[in-house]
Design a protein around this motif. Structure first.
Motif, PDB file in Angstrom:
ATOM      1  N   ILE A 187      -9.540  -2.476  -2.124  1.00 26.22           N
ATOM      2  CA  ILE A 187      -8.564  -3.596  -2.112  1.00 26.22           C
ATOM      3  C   ILE A 187      -7.935  -3.756  -0.727  1.00 26.22           C
ATOM      4  O   ILE A 187      -6.724  -3.577  -0.543  1.00 26.22           O
ATOM      5  N   SER A 219       4.323   2.771   0.226  1.00 30.31           N
ATOM      6  CA  SER A 219       3.447   1.842  -0.481  1.00 30.31           C
ATOM      7  C   SER A 219       3.913   0.425  -0.210  1.00 30.31           C
ATOM      8  O   SER A 219       5.056   0.197   0.227  1.00 30.31           O
ATOM      9  N   GLY A 220       3.039  -0.501  -0.506  1.00 28.33           N
ATOM     10  CA  GLY A 220       3.386  -1.894  -0.315  1.00 28.33           C
ATOM     11  C   GLY A 220       4.615  -2.292  -1.119  1.00 28.33           C
ATOM     12  O   GLY A 220       5.524  -2.960  -0.613  1.00 28.33           O
ATOM     13  N   TYR A 237       0.362  -6.607 -15.239  1.00 29.35           N
ATOM     14  CA  TYR A 237       1.398  -5.985 -14.401  1.00 29.35           C
ATOM     15  C   TYR A 237       2.756  -5.814 -15.069  1.00 29.35           C
ATOM     16  O   TYR A 237       3.501  -4.906 -14.737  1.00 29.35           O
TER      17      TYR A 237
HETATM   18  N1  PLZ Z   1       2.021  -7.176  -1.756  1.00 33.60           N
HETATM   19  C1  PLZ Z   1       0.497  -8.945  -1.086  1.00 33.60           C
HETATM   20  O1  PLZ Z   1      -1.532  -7.330  -2.254  1.00 33.60           O
HETATM   21  C2  PLZ Z   1      -1.067  -4.756  -3.442  1.00 33.60           C
HETATM   22  C3  PLZ Z   1      -2.616  -4.274  -6.048  1.00 33.60           C
HETATM   23  C4  PLZ Z   1      -3.587  -3.586  -6.886  1.00 33.60           C
HETATM   24  P1  PLZ Z   1       1.062  -1.334  -3.196  1.00 33.60           P
HETATM   25  N2  PLZ Z   1      -2.212  -5.428  -3.934  1.00 33.60           N
HETATM   26  C5  PLZ Z   1      -3.167  -4.647  -4.705  1.00 33.60           C
HETATM   27  C6  PLZ Z   1      -2.986  -3.193  -8.206  1.00 33.60           C
HETATM   28  O2  PLZ Z   1      -3.523  -3.640  -9.230  1.00 33.60           O
HETATM   29  O3  PLZ Z   1      -2.011  -2.433  -8.206  1.00 33.60           O
HETATM   30  C7  PLZ Z   1       0.025  -5.603  -2.825  1.00 33.60           C
HETATM   31  C8  PLZ Z   1      -0.270  -6.861  -2.255  1.00 33.60           C
HETATM   32  C9  PLZ Z   1       0.769  -7.622  -1.716  1.00 33.60           C
HETATM   33  C10 PLZ Z   1       2.330  -5.981  -2.281  1.00 33.60           C
HETATM   34  C11 PLZ Z   1       1.358  -5.167  -2.824  1.00 33.60           C
HETATM   35  C12 PLZ Z   1       1.757  -3.826  -3.370  1.00 33.60           C
HETATM   36  O4  PLZ Z   1       1.223  -2.807  -2.596  1.00 33.60           O
HETATM   37  O5  PLZ Z   1       0.699  -0.489  -2.018  1.00 33.60           O
HETATM   38  O6  PLZ Z   1      -0.011  -1.413  -4.240  1.00 33.60           O
HETATM   39  O7  PLZ Z   1       2.385  -0.964  -3.777  1.00 33.60           O
END
Ligand code: PLZ
Length: 451
Positions: free
Chosen positions: A74, A134-135, A179
């Motif tokens: 991803i 994390s994101g 989610y």
């Molecule tokens: N913001 C724009 O794409 C993570 C999620 C996969 P984390 N995207 C993949 C899943 O099903 O959990 C994402 C993103 C954008 C925030 C996030 C969050 O990032 O590192 O997964 O917490």
């Protein structure tokens, strides 16, 4: 294209698609049995091949199969899996020290990553950064910072947006399943307004969609109550939605004219994924804050908030942090990853991938009317699938194509609010012949699924 065709990218893994068992093979199936006994059922697995090595454009599984990686975990292994620059930095760092906690006794790697972020993100104003794990954690902290700076509470996000799985970021995320279902109540003071989704906006252009969103903010929330507007410049989990020209800029301009902190969530689109260091640059938007993660550190967990010094410094000392945020090993990985991107013209590579993929996908769209839209930039490309002749999403077809690709040794991903978007996120180290081969497998998948 030859410049990339013969590159080696210092992985010793043969760059081939080669299946020696069915997918998944017996070893992976045995591991998957153990997974079911040991790991929460809440943690899903898309393709249960257990990976033992990876690099260039391939993943090697426990049965010795070599699969083409069209997902980069991803959008994470942008510089290639186990990139030698990342590995060298990590190995040295892990031998020197693994952790001190930056808030207790600091180390230089953290500062160097922040310097790099401040230099590489859009705008030449004074900036500061803070590092997280994390994101989702980065996005949460962007909200904390924006609220502290503006002394306002409301947060505006857009339809189809994705920002994470923690409580606040679930509230910011649009899509219910998988989610949010059964995980409420969600954080308050989060408001969702229209995005620009050219394929589905019935002809409305980017600036018109922005005006609808802005009117909603003004009439239903009140601009002076809004701390932050958070938008992905290209929406990832929402379906690789590229907003109509002018939407992103109009939203940024509105925010900045109203004392609202404009946050670009570049967690998926950042770090050379779209052919720019950050996708915001495409519309010359200079966000007040920018959240990054994923591609920043070649697979090690690291995330950041970067932005205007006066905003970032408005938080009281000790207000931001966490035990592991900016872990030294993750920082070493980020420095290796960023160096590789700079030295190997990663943006040019992303653009080459786009140049190769777009015509191939357009040719497929001529033959397969289920391809309703082709979109994306750089190495962030997708096709949206519909029931031919309609706008009805065809999630079943996306699933069928995915299944075919997996069974034939190509790791692909779907996405989108309607589950009908087939997305491509190859590492920038993907050899051209493998990319072409992956597209050939996709073509065959369409033949099979639509026959
Ligand atoms: N913001 C724009 O794409 C993570 C999620 C996969 P984390 N995207 C993949 C899943 O099903 O959990 C994402 C993103 C954008 C925030 C996030 C969050 O990032 O590192 O997964 O917490």
């Amino acid at each position: 294209m030859t410049a990339t065709a013969d590159r080696t990218d210092a992985t010793d893994l043969p760059q081939v698609r080669r299946l020696v068992t069915e997918i998944p093979g017996p070893r992976s199936r045995a591991l998957q049995m153990r997974k079911l006994e040991a790991v929460s059922a809440g943690v899903g697995v898309m393709l249960p091949i257990y990976v033992v090595r990876a690099g260039g454009g391939v993943l090697i599984d426990a049965d010795g199969n070599s699969l083409i990686d069209m997902g980069s975990g991803i959008a994470v292994t942008t510089v290639g899996n186990a990139n030698p620059e990342v590995v060298a930095g990590v190995q040295q760092q892990v031998a020197d020290l693994t952790h001190t906690c930056f808030m207790v006794t600091p180390y230089s790697g953290y500062v160097e990553v922040c310097e790099a972020l401040n230099r590489l993100t859009p705008g030449d104003h004074e900036k500061r950064s803070a590092l997280f794990n994390s994101g989702a954690e980065a996005v949460e902290n962007a909200v904390k910072i924006a609220r502290a700076y503006t002394k306002r509470q409301a947060v505006v996000v857009v339809e189809h947006g994705y920002h994470g799985r923690t409580n606040l970021t679930m509230a910011l995320t649009a899509k219910n399943m998988p989610y949010k279902q059964s995980f409420g109540p969600f954080a308050p003071e989060v408001y969702r307004v229209p995005t620009s989704y050219p394929f589905r906006d019935r002809g409305l252009k980017g600036p018109e969609m922005a005006q609808i969103a802005i009117t909603r903010i003004e009439k239903e929330i009140g601009a002076t109550n809004v701390a932050a507007i958070i938008i992905e410049p290209i929406q990832g989990e929402g379906g690789f939605i590229v907003p109509g020209d002018g939407y992103f800029k109009a939203m940024a301009d509105f925010a900045q004219a109203n004392g609202i902190v404009f946050v670009a969530d570049e967690i998926q689109s950042g770090f050379c994924r779209t052919g720019d260091w950050f996708a915001s640059e495409y519309e010359d938007v200079v966000p007040d804050l920018i959240t990054t993660a994923k591609g920043i550190a070649g697979g090690m967990p690291l995330a950041a908030v970067t932005g205007r010094a006066e905003i970032m410094d408005s938080v009281h000392a000790g207000g931001l942090g966490g035990t592991y945020g900016g872990n030294p090993v993750a920082c070493a990985a980020a420095l290796g990853s960023i160096r590789w991107m700079e030295e190997n013209d990663a943006n040019a590579r992303a653009k080459q991938i786009e140049a190769l993929m777009m015509p191939r996908l357009k040719a497929m769209a001529e033959r397969y009317p289920a391809i309703g839209d082709i979109r994306g930039r750089g190495a962030m490309i997708a096709i949206e699938l519909v029931k031919p002749g309609t706008m009805d999403p065809d999630a079943d077809l996306a699933a069928a194509l995915n299944k075919h690709c997996h069974a034939n040794g190509v790791v692909t991903l779907t996405t989108g609010t309607y589950g009908n978007v087939f997305r491509f996120l190859p590492p920038l180290t993907m050899p051209v012949p493998l990319l072409e081969e992956a597209l050939g497998v996709l073509d065959q998948a369409f033949e099979d699924a639509t026959r």
